[in-house]
Design an enzyme around this catalytic site. Structure first.
Site, mmCIF file in Angstrom:
data_model
loop_
_atom_site.group_PDB
_atom_site.id
_atom_site.type_symbol
_atom_site.label_atom_id
_atom_site.label_comp_id
_atom_site.label_asym_id
_atom_site.label_seq_id
_atom_site.Cartn_x
_atom_site.Cartn_y
_atom_site.Cartn_z
ATOM 1 N N HIS B 122 0.873 -1.177 0.000
ATOM 2 C CA HIS B 122 0.000 0.000 0.000
ATOM 3 C C HIS B 122 0.915 1.233 0.000
ATOM 4 C CE1 HIS B 122 -2.883 2.863 1.789
ATOM 5 N NE2 HIS B 122 -3.828 2.038 1.414
ATOM 6 N N ASP B 199 2.494 -4.806 8.467
ATOM 7 C CA ASP B 199 1.268 -4.003 8.401
ATOM 8 C C ASP B 199 0.087 -4.961 8.380
ATOM 9 O OD1 ASP B 199 -0.934 -2.534 7.734
ATOM 10 O OD2 ASP B 199 -0.074 -1.585 5.967
ATOM 11 N N GLN B 202 -5.194 -5.387 7.099
ATOM 12 C CA GLN B 202 -6.241 -6.237 6.524
ATOM 13 C C GLN B 202 -6.301 -7.610 7.204
ATOM 14 O OE1 GLN B 202 -8.371 -5.123 4.363
ATOM 15 N NE2 GLN B 202 -7.350 -3.227 3.759
ATOM 16 N N LYS B 225 -10.853 -0.519 10.283
ATOM 17 C CA LYS B 225 -10.976 -1.694 9.408
ATOM 18 C C LYS B 225 -11.281 -2.948 10.220
ATOM 19 C CE LYS B 225 -8.448 -0.155 5.360
ATOM 20 N NZ LYS B 225 -7.808 1.153 5.491
ATOM 21 N N CYS B 363 -4.766 2.592 -3.741
ATOM 22 C CA CYS B 363 -3.526 3.058 -3.105
ATOM 23 C C CYS B 363 -2.395 2.066 -3.313
ATOM 24 C CB CYS B 363 -3.717 3.339 -1.608
ATOM 25 S SG CYS B 363 -4.806 4.716 -1.295
#
Lengths: 153, 405
Positions: B122, B199, B202, B225, B363
């Site tokens: 991202h 990261d 998600q 999220k 993104c």
């Protein structure tokens, strides 16, 4: 035409111009050439103009990739402006801009939009207005500066 | 199995009609919907518990501090951290990465050093490192991915060398859905003593995460999220790093004492939390984690796996659809291109039928470049989505195709 049909963005005329865009070609030795770019969706349009000494648009064409709205808008732009004067082109841009932002009453105002009125429902799709205006912003920039790149952002 | 109808009742927005059609929300990779319990908890805080924390000696402030710090503990347990001091609140996962780039990066990365990221990152895990590179002259090296959207692990291992000072990558790709083999990646990096940032934006809503089992050095995610509010992100960092790293932002709460000559910084985690924190958002995030735990993470994971399998098969049977991201190990995030129809046209026409999807580059412009597409349509599924939602999506896609014939 009922209300829901009038609100419909993807009218036959738009879909047809998307499939078979008019004046989709390059012009050799153009008097104006501009690249229009929308970084949000990646739409890219190259607009070419050939204007004679009397400021009449002798030839106008475009190339590029984009969504159905930006492509059909560019196609209709070239059809509408061929043979028009620079002054008339500017006038049409102002009218088209009012149409996109929902400021024009098609019934009342004495506009010159013709087929461009097919975009009358677009003000209800705020995220898509830039698609319809991309080629026009390229045109405006071409008339102002001759040759350069213009971005919607 | 998840009781989807029961879950749907927790999300009033799913009872809405959009353009006269029942909402089918398929943009969960952008943000998830919020359950009543989370919104009610935030409302309760603002209406009945408002106070600033960490300073007041009065009842409301003390209670607020307890509620706030209880969430830190909850997150520590949720991701398996060793200590609450390793949990730092930021405003977003993006800010968490920027904090590490700014504080860790400027301290431990020097001119000529390398930072490894993947081709599927991202922008939030690209740009902060580029800014650092411009400032200090370090280099970004990109770990390639294969056509399915999986990391080329062999190439990654070859790229590891003593000049690499950090490996930073997604746990789950927001554009492709691929689940990266983060444990293997961390182990390889650690053999050369290279720290790793993951990261997990998600991942945490649908995947068991234990940062101590992973042994990652940093782990970041955002609240909105995982059914929580916007404006809140989390940075997990190993205490040994956080203690050694300089502060990111300066101000109140991150200090022990201030004179005009010298400031003594607070201990971790407070050293990294300058100013009044997003109190309501933290409390809301705590409630979101409660919600996930009340449903059960193992059930959520099975649901995600089932949808990933079903959706991949269903979309691949539609003539004209090219699915971008077909890794064997993936979450139900489906990016695709459909014939020559531009994603924005698809997005608008799906919206007219009540289906919310994301269109564009998500993104992740390098991913679009990798697959030679300017943009994709992306449908991403969550706990309130069913196989019927996928069927509905495909059915409407077919009608879109008819119109563009």
């Amino acid at each position: 035409m009922n209300a829901s049909e009038r609100d419909e963005l993807y009218q036959e005329l738009i879909l047809e111009h998307n499939k078979k865009p008019r004046n989709y070609r390059k012009i050799d030795n153009p008097s104006h050439a501009v690249e229009g770019y929308n970084p949000i969706c990646g739409d890219h349009i190259y607009l070419y103009l050939k204007m004679d000494e009397n400021k009449i648009i002798e030839d106008i064409a475009f190339e590029g990739s984009g969504c159905a709205i930006s492509k059909s808008s560019a196609s209709l732009l070239t059809m509408t402006l061929k043979g028009k004067t620079e002054q008339e082109a500017r006038q049409l841009f102002a009218e088209f801009h009012d149409l996109l932002t929902g400021k024009m009453d098609l019934q009342k105002s004495g506009h010159h939009l013709g087929k461009l009125a097919v975009f009358s429902g677009i003000w209800q799709y705020p995220s898509r207005i830039k698609c319809a205006s991309l080629a026009w912003h390229a045109l405006e920039s071409a008339l102002k500066d001759g040759k350069k790149q213009v971005s919607t952002e | 199995m998840l009781d989807i109808n029961k879950i749907k009742n927790d999300f009033p927005i799913l009872k809405r009609e959009i353009h006269g059609k029942p909402l089918v929300y398929l943009d969960n990779a952008a943000t998830t919907l919020k359950p009543v319990s989370v919104v009610e908890r935030i409302r309760q805080y603002y209406l009945m518990e408002t106070s600033n924390i960490h300073r007041g000696v009065y009842y409301l402030s003390e209670q607020g501090t307890l509620a706030f710090e209880a969430v830190r503990k909850k997150i520590k347990d949720f991701i398996g951290a060793g200590d609450t001091s390793e949990i730092i609140f930021t405003k977003s996962a993006t800010e968490s990465i920027n904090l590490v780039a700014h504080s860790f990066g400027r301290t431990y990365i020097k001119e000529g050093d390398e930072i490894l990221i993947t081709e599927m990152e991202h922008h939030s895990n690209i740009v902060p490192w580029q800014m650092l590179c411009q400032e200090i002259g370090c280099l970004i090296k990109v770990i390639p991915i294969d056509d399915e959207g999986s990391i080329r692990f062999d190439q990654y291992e070859e790229m590891l060398n003593p000049k690499v000072k950090l490996v930073s990558l997604l746990h789950v790709s927001n554009a492709l859905g691929s689940i990266n083999p983060v444990k293997k990646i961390i182990d390889s990096a650690h053999r050369l003593n290279i720290p790793v940032l993951i990261d997990g934006t998600q991942a945490v809503s649908n995947t068991h995460v234990n940062v101590r089992e992973l042994d990652c050095d940093f782990y970041v995610f955002s609240g909105h999220k995982i059914f929580g509010p916007t404006g809140i992100g989390v940075l997990y960092g190993k205490a040994s790093w956080l203690e050694a790293m300089p502060p990111f932002l300066g101000g109140g709460d991150m200090i022990l004492s201030v004179t005009f000559e010298k400031t003594i910084y607070n201990h971790i985690p407070y050293k990294f939390e300058a100013g009044t924190p997003p109190i309501a958002e933290v409390i809301g995030l705590g409630s979101a984690i409660d919600y996930i735990l009340s449903i059960g993470l193992p059930l959520i994971t099975s649901h995600a796996e089932e949808l990933a399998l079903y959706g991949t098969q269903a979309l691949q049977t539609v003539p004209g659809i090219r699915l971008i991201g077909t890794a064997a190990n993936k979450r139900p995030i489906f990016s695709f291109v459909f014939e020559e129809i531009h994603p924005h046209d698809i997005g608008t026409l799906l919206d007219r039928q009540g289906i919310a999807v994301r269109t564009g580059h998500h993104c992740t412009q390098p991913v679009m470049h990798r697959y030679q597409v300017p943009a994709t349509t992306r449908a991403s599924f969550s706990i309130y989505n069913s196989k019927e939602d996928m069927d509905k999506l495909i059915q409407v896609l077919m009608s879109v195709k008819d119109r563009f014939k």
